[in-house]
Design a protein around this motif. Structure first.
Motif, PDB file in Angstrom:
ATOM      1  N   ILE A 104       0.855  -1.183   0.000  1.00 28.07           N
ATOM      2  CA  ILE A 104       0.000   0.000   0.000  1.00 28.07           C
ATOM      3  C   ILE A 104       0.892   1.235   0.000  1.00 28.07           C
ATOM      4  O   ILE A 104       1.931   1.266   0.676  1.00 28.07           O
ATOM      5  N   LEU A 105       0.552   2.220  -0.785  1.00 26.79           N
ATOM      6  CA  LEU A 105       1.354   3.443  -0.884  1.00 26.79           C
ATOM      7  C   LEU A 105       0.966   4.374   0.265  1.00 26.79           C
ATOM      8  O   LEU A 105      -0.203   4.743   0.414  1.00 26.79           O
ATOM      9  N   LEU A 106       1.943   4.738   1.080  1.00 27.62           N
ATOM     10  CA  LEU A 106       1.687   5.489   2.309  1.00 27.62           C
ATOM     11  C   LEU A 106       2.218   6.912   2.210  1.00 27.62           C
ATOM     12  O   LEU A 106       3.283   7.152   1.649  1.00 27.62           O
ATOM     13  N   ASP A 107       1.477   7.836   2.813  1.00 26.60           N
ATOM     14  CA  ASP A 107       1.885   9.237   2.916  1.00 26.60           C
ATOM     15  C   ASP A 107       1.882   9.583   4.402  1.00 26.60           C
ATOM     16  O   ASP A 107       0.829   9.690   5.021  1.00 26.60           O
ATOM     17  N   PHE A 117      18.791  22.171   8.794  1.00 28.52           N
ATOM     18  CA  PHE A 117      17.573  22.973   8.822  1.00 28.52           C
ATOM     19  C   PHE A 117      16.359  22.059   9.040  1.00 28.52           C
ATOM     20  O   PHE A 117      16.318  20.929   8.554  1.00 28.52           O
ATOM     21  N   LYS A 118      15.366  22.589   9.736  1.00 29.94           N
ATOM     22  CA  LYS A 118      14.194  21.798  10.115  1.00 29.94           C
ATOM     23  C   LYS A 118      13.067  22.031   9.115  1.00 29.94           C
ATOM     24  O   LYS A 118      12.735  23.170   8.794  1.00 29.94           O
ATOM     25  N   TYR A 119      12.453  20.935   8.676  1.00 27.91           N
ATOM     26  CA  TYR A 119      11.370  21.012   7.702  1.00 27.91           C
ATOM     27  C   TYR A 119      10.184  20.173   8.175  1.00 27.91           C
ATOM     28  O   TYR A 119      10.350  19.138   8.816  1.00 27.91           O
ATOM     29  N   ASN A 120       9.015  20.659   7.836  1.00 28.53           N
ATOM     30  CA  ASN A 120       7.784  19.903   8.068  1.00 28.53           C
ATOM     31  C   ASN A 120       7.526  19.097   6.792  1.00 28.53           C
ATOM     32  O   ASN A 120       7.253  19.669   5.743  1.00 28.53           O
ATOM     33  N   CYS A 121       7.604  17.784   6.877  1.00 25.96           N
ATOM     34  CA  CYS A 121       7.686  16.966   5.657  1.00 25.96           C
ATOM     35  C   CYS A 121       6.598  15.911   5.571  1.00 25.96           C
ATOM     36  O   CYS A 121       6.054  15.449   6.577  1.00 25.96           O
ATOM     37  N   ARG A 122       6.320  15.533   4.331  1.00 30.85           N
ATOM     38  CA  ARG A 122       5.561  14.333   4.028  1.00 30.85           C
ATOM     39  C   ARG A 122       6.548  13.283   3.540  1.00 30.85           C
ATOM     40  O   ARG A 122       7.452  13.587   2.754  1.00 30.85           O
ATOM     41  N   VAL A 123       6.402  12.079   4.030  1.00 29.89           N
ATOM     42  CA  VAL A 123       7.282  10.981   3.646  1.00 29.89           C
ATOM     43  C   VAL A 123       6.446   9.933   2.899  1.00 29.89           C
ATOM     44  O   VAL A 123       5.501   9.381   3.458  1.00 29.89           O
ATOM     45  N   ILE A 124       6.771   9.701   1.639  1.00 28.95           N
ATOM     46  CA  ILE A 124       6.033   8.741   0.813  1.00 28.95           C
ATOM     47  C   ILE A 124       6.759   7.401   0.881  1.00 28.95           C
ATOM     48  O   ILE A 124       7.955   7.316   0.564  1.00 28.95           O
ATOM     49  N   VAL A 125       6.026   6.370   1.277  1.00 27.85           N
ATOM     50  CA  VAL A 125       6.622   5.062   1.565  1.00 27.85           C
ATOM     51  C   VAL A 125       5.894   3.982   0.773  1.00 27.85           C
ATOM     52  O   VAL A 125       4.673   3.998   0.648  1.00 27.85           O
ATOM     53  N   ILE A 130      11.503   4.300   1.443  1.00 22.98           N
ATOM     54  CA  ILE A 130      11.100   5.692   1.296  1.00 22.98           C
ATOM     55  C   ILE A 130      11.290   6.109  -0.152  1.00 22.98           C
ATOM     56  O   ILE A 130      12.393   6.011  -0.694  1.00 22.98           O
ATOM     57  N   LEU A 131      10.211   6.577  -0.788  1.00 21.47           N
ATOM     58  CA  LEU A 131      10.292   7.031  -2.173  1.00 21.47           C
ATOM     59  C   LEU A 131      10.631   8.518  -2.262  1.00 21.47           C
ATOM     60  O   LEU A 131      11.383   8.939  -3.134  1.00 21.47           O
ATOM     61  N   LEU A 132      10.032   9.308  -1.358  1.00 21.57           N
ATOM     62  CA  LEU A 132      10.199  10.763  -1.443  1.00 21.57           C
ATOM     63  C   LEU A 132       9.955  11.386  -0.081  1.00 21.57           C
ATOM     64  O   LEU A 132       9.054  10.960   0.654  1.00 21.57           O
ATOM     65  N   ILE A 133      10.776  12.380   0.236  1.00 20.93           N
ATOM     66  CA  ILE A 133      10.516  13.236   1.393  1.00 20.93           C
ATOM     67  C   ILE A 133      10.218  14.623   0.838  1.00 20.93           C
ATOM     68  O   ILE A 133      11.089  15.277   0.268  1.00 20.93           O
ATOM     69  N   ARG A 134       8.986  15.040   0.990  1.00 18.87           N
ATOM     70  CA  ARG A 134       8.546  16.290   0.377  1.00 18.87           C
ATOM     71  C   ARG A 134       8.317  17.345   1.467  1.00 18.87           C
ATOM     72  O   ARG A 134       7.374  17.256   2.249  1.00 18.87           O
ATOM     73  N   PRO A 135       9.196  18.355   1.577  1.00 21.35           N
ATOM     74  CA  PRO A 135       9.042  19.389   2.604  1.00 21.35           C
ATOM     75  C   PRO A 135       7.932  20.371   2.262  1.00 21.35           C
ATOM     76  O   PRO A 135       7.630  20.610   1.089  1.00 21.35           O
ATOM     77  N   LYS A 136       7.344  20.934   3.273  1.00 21.45           N
ATOM     78  CA  LYS A 136       6.275  21.913   3.101  1.00 21.45           C
ATOM     79  C   LYS A 136       6.863  23.238   2.622  1.00 21.45           C
ATOM     80  O   LYS A 136       7.863  23.708   3.150  1.00 21.45           O
ATOM     81  N   MET A 137       6.211  23.857   1.630  1.00 22.93           N
ATOM     82  CA  MET A 137       6.741  25.088   1.029  1.00 22.93           C
ATOM     83  C   MET A 137       6.109  26.348   1.594  1.00 22.93           C
ATOM     84  O   MET A 137       6.749  27.397   1.648  1.00 22.93           O
ATOM     85  N   TYR A 138       4.855  26.277   2.015  1.00 23.34           N
ATOM     86  CA  TYR A 138       4.167  27.456   2.548  1.00 23.34           C
ATOM     87  C   TYR A 138       3.719  27.138   3.976  1.00 23.34           C
ATOM     88  O   TYR A 138       2.938  26.203   4.192  1.00 23.34           O
ATOM     89  N   LEU A 139       4.210  27.897   4.926  1.00 22.37           N
ATOM     90  CA  LEU A 139       3.965  27.622   6.333  1.00 22.37           C
ATOM     91  C   LEU A 139       2.905  28.561   6.894  1.00 22.37           C
ATOM     92  O   LEU A 139       2.879  29.757   6.574  1.00 22.37           O
ATOM     93  N   ALA A 140       2.041  28.022   7.747  1.00 21.95           N
ATOM     94  CA  ALA A 140       1.030  28.836   8.427  1.00 21.95           C
ATOM     95  C   ALA A 140       1.726  29.644   9.518  1.00 21.95           C
ATOM     96  O   ALA A 140       2.321  29.068  10.430  1.00 21.95           O
TER      97      ALA A 140
END
Length: 727
Positions: A104-107, A117-125, A130-140
């Protein structure tokens, strides 16, 4: 034959730093999704906003992590003190190694340290890799959120270093793009560029808190994300109390081409809720092919880096299941604001109880609508618990048994909301010599007839002699001491300033009294079982809405408590909620609270005089709500507020009358801003919340004279009055 894909999204009641609990809820949601045939799964490891700082050598690990299933992070990171980052990787390692998560493809969401540097990330597994670590570009970074205190935004669009950065996932039959929370709300959202580059499925893991009427905006944005662009949008939202003022209301969604096909519950006591939908990816391709302009814009759009995932999400040809059909479109479901007040704060209060390991609530009743509303929300909480218990929710039943002092092997089920309220809910009428028999009887009827709570009575005035005797002595000026010994009121003040201080003295004594009662005493239920401390929900006298901005409250009185479920709900919405609960909960007694005159009962009642809040404030509650919205949401100063209201109220008030009301509001707002620094943490139900501990970060010391601003208001009002007289 179409290409059918079963997708799943979820709402999990995650809790920051509860690593094992969060992991177990994630694994449970994966099991549910796989049972329902999902091949694409969006989940949360942790909520997306964390404190804490860590140096984590991510780049040194990434090569090994991509060629092996997992690396022993404990050995590498032993000397670092970044517990949050370390434990997040440890939880991810368990997910990667768990066979139940394969196929199953997981996010998954987690914080990542990359190049210090610290990033808020999504990890695609996928299948333990791990296929991709995608950091957040726009922060609240406004309102309730200060995400940039903890994370750095990734500004290198379509750039990756190893599989870290702004990229998309390509399977054998479709393409998947990831955006996170705030990115949906930004004007140039990532899904626009992704969609133009051929991404067909978008995922969004969000931490969007509940506000009244906010779900409409959220669903409109999700629908709009694919209405012009086409595509499948999977939205997952955090559910539950964040350990602070916010409640995340869940409501996971699946949308296709601008239409909702699956929607989860908005308020729920469930820790894990998974929704699934079967969609036909060919519908997306057909939708996109109908617009020639879209194809022209797509040809000009920069390409994303694609990371290949060796998996097919749809059944193709002979592998397709002809018995599976795509889900049909459905209209979105919305609660009314009255229902939102009934459910949102009640869920928040339940989470507070179970996570703080306390035994119920102790609520001082005043006989007014604010304490009535708080008690009604507790009743709503008990109704939700009873409903969940009848449905067999094991976690709710377990928590209810602990609160009521039942042993773990007990068979007790909290299926009767009033019986459960009798076990966990204690009330007490706190009056003074100025309190009327009417409010006392009203409070007693509310507690005993409606909620069956264990009810008591206390006279706050009995605390006054203690304060008086403690202050005698040469260190206190005689004049001040004389004023304290002789109570004074607005009707019979001893001096121009005396009418403000002394009548509030009994109210101020309530805060320490009830806090001592709840902290020092171990409450027991009628059967004698010890159930522990009971936190105090504030019944914020005259604090049900923006009266706090006017300063019409006493520091450390009944507005001082552990939590405040109605602190950011306007008086108008609160009355509508009470009227709704009167019918929905079958509680006729609530009618008496709706028709009662709002009064603090701080002054003696005579034949000709009854203290009334709106008269004391010099403005109605409706006017005050308007002032608060203009000041907080529209950021109006005195002159701009006058400029707006002189048109809005022009048919009922002269410009000079509008000017006086605006100046009165800003004067009292200025001199009472300091009171906001001591407010009880309030459930954040509206964006006009005056809570300066987190949401309203403006100064608490203003120049109360507003000399130039008031002068300009007077000039404008005089000119408009003269113009009207001429006409």
């Amino acid at each position: 034959m179409g290409h059918l894909i079963t997708v799943a999204t979820c709402a999990l009641n995650q809790w920051a730093l509860d690593f094992e609990g969060n992991l177990n809820r994630i694994l449970e949601s994966i099991r549910i999704a796989k049972k329902r045939g999902a091949t694409l799964r969006r989940i949360w490891l942790l909520r997306p906003f964390f404190g804490g700082c860590v140096y984590f050598p991510f780049t040194a690990l990434v090569h090994d992590r991509f060629n092996k299933k997992i690396l022993n992070i404990r050995l590498i990171d032993r000397k670092n003190k970044g517990d949050t980052y370390l434990h997040s990787w440890e939880m991810l390692s368990i997910i990667l190694n768990n066979e139940e998560t394969h196929g199953i493809l997981l996010d998954v969401g987690m914080p990542v340290m990359h190049k210090t540097f610290k990033y808020n990330c999504r990890v695609i597994v996928l299948n333990g890799k791990i296929l991709l670590i995608r950091p957040k570009m726009y922060l609240a970074n406004d309102g309730n959120y200060r995400e940039m205190r903890f994370f750095t935004p990734w500004i290198q669009k379509r750039v990756i270093t190893v599989p870290f950065g702004d990229a998309v996932i390509a399977t054998t039959d479709t393409c998947i793009g990831v955006e996170t929370c705030e990115e949906l709300f930004t004007p140039n959202s990532p899904h626009i560029g992704m969609g133009l580059d051929g991404v067909e499925i978008f995922t969004n893991s969000s931490g969007s808190h509940h506000e009244l009427r906010k779900l409409n905006t959220r669903i409109d944005l999700i629908k709009e994300a694919t209405q012009k662009l086409g595509g499948v949008y999977l939205y997952s939202n955090q559910q539950g109390c964040d350990g602070d003022r916010l409640y995340y209301d869940g409501c996971a969604l699946v949308a296709v081409n601008g239409q909702i096909v699956s929607q989860g519950s908005q308020f729920s006591l469930k820790d894990v809720e998974v929704i699934t939908a079967t969609i036909d990816i060919e519908d997306v391709r057909s939708f996109r092919g109908s617009s020639a302009s879209r194809g022209i814009q797509a040809s000009e759009s920069p390409a994303y880096h694609r990371i290949f995932a060796n998996i097919s999400l749809s059944g193709i040809g002979l592998d397709a299941d002809i018995g599976v059909r795509p889900d049909k479109m459905r209209p979105p479901f919305y609660h009314t604001p009255e229902q939102e007040i009934t459910l949102g704060p009640a869920c928040w209060m339940w989470d507070y109880l179970r996570r703080s390991k306390t035994g119920g609530y102790f609520l001082p009743l005043s006989g007014g609508i604010d304490s009535c509303a708080t008690a009604t929300i507790v009743a709503s909480m008990c109704r939700l618990v009873a409903e969940s218990a009848r449905e067999g929710d094991i976690q709710v039943i377990k928590d209810a048994r602990r609160m009521t002092g039942e042993p773990e092997d007990s068979e007790y089920l909290p299926t009767d909301p009033r019986e459960f309220a009798n076990r966990i809910f204690h009330t007490c009428y706190m009056g003074t010599e100025n309190s009327s028999q009417e409010t006392r009887v009203r409070a007693k009827e509310l507690a005993e007839l409606s909620y069956r709570s264990q009810h008591g009575y206390c006279r706050a005035s009995s605390a006054r002699p203690i304060f008086v005797s403690d202050r005698e002595g040469p260190s206190i000026p005689p004049a001040w001491w004389h004023r304290c010994r002789e109570p004074c009121s607005a009707e019979h003040p001893s001096s121009p300033k005396d009418g403000v201080s002394l009548p509030l003295r009994p109210a101020s004594s309530m805060g320490p009294w009830k806090d001592h009662t709840c902290s020092a005493c171990a409450w027991k239920c009628e059967c004698g079982r010890k159930v522990g401390r009971k936190p105090v929900p504030a019944h914020p006298t005259r604090r049900g809405d923006l009266v706090t901005l006017r300063g019409y409250l006493t520091k450390y009185d009944c507005s001082s408590a552990d939590i405040n479920p109605i602190g950011a709900i306007s008086k108008t919405d609160l009355k509508r909620f009470i009227a709704y609960a009167q019918k929905e909960f079958d509680m006729p007694i609530l009618e008496k609270f709706l028709t009662a005159t709002p009064t603090a009962e701080l002054e003696p009642i005579t034949k000709d005089y009854v203290q009334a809040d709106e008269i004391d404030m010099g403005m109605t509650y409706d006017e005050l709500s308007i002032f608060g919205r203009l000041r907080k949401i529209e950021r109006c100063g005195p002159f701009s507020m006058f400029s707006k209201l002189v048109h809005e109220w022009g048919e009922i008030l002269r410009p000079s009358q509008v000017a006086e009301k605006v100046k009165r509001f800003f004067f009292y707002y200025s001199i009472n801003r300091h009171k906001l620094t001591t407010l009880t943490p309030s459930y954040h139900a509206e964006s006009y919340s005056p809570d300066d501990n987190r949401f309203d970060l403006r100064p608490f010391l203003y120049n109360a004279s507003w000399s130039w601003q008031f002068k300009r208001i007077d000039q404008a009002a005089e000119a408009l009055d003269n113009l009207n007289n001429v006409e």
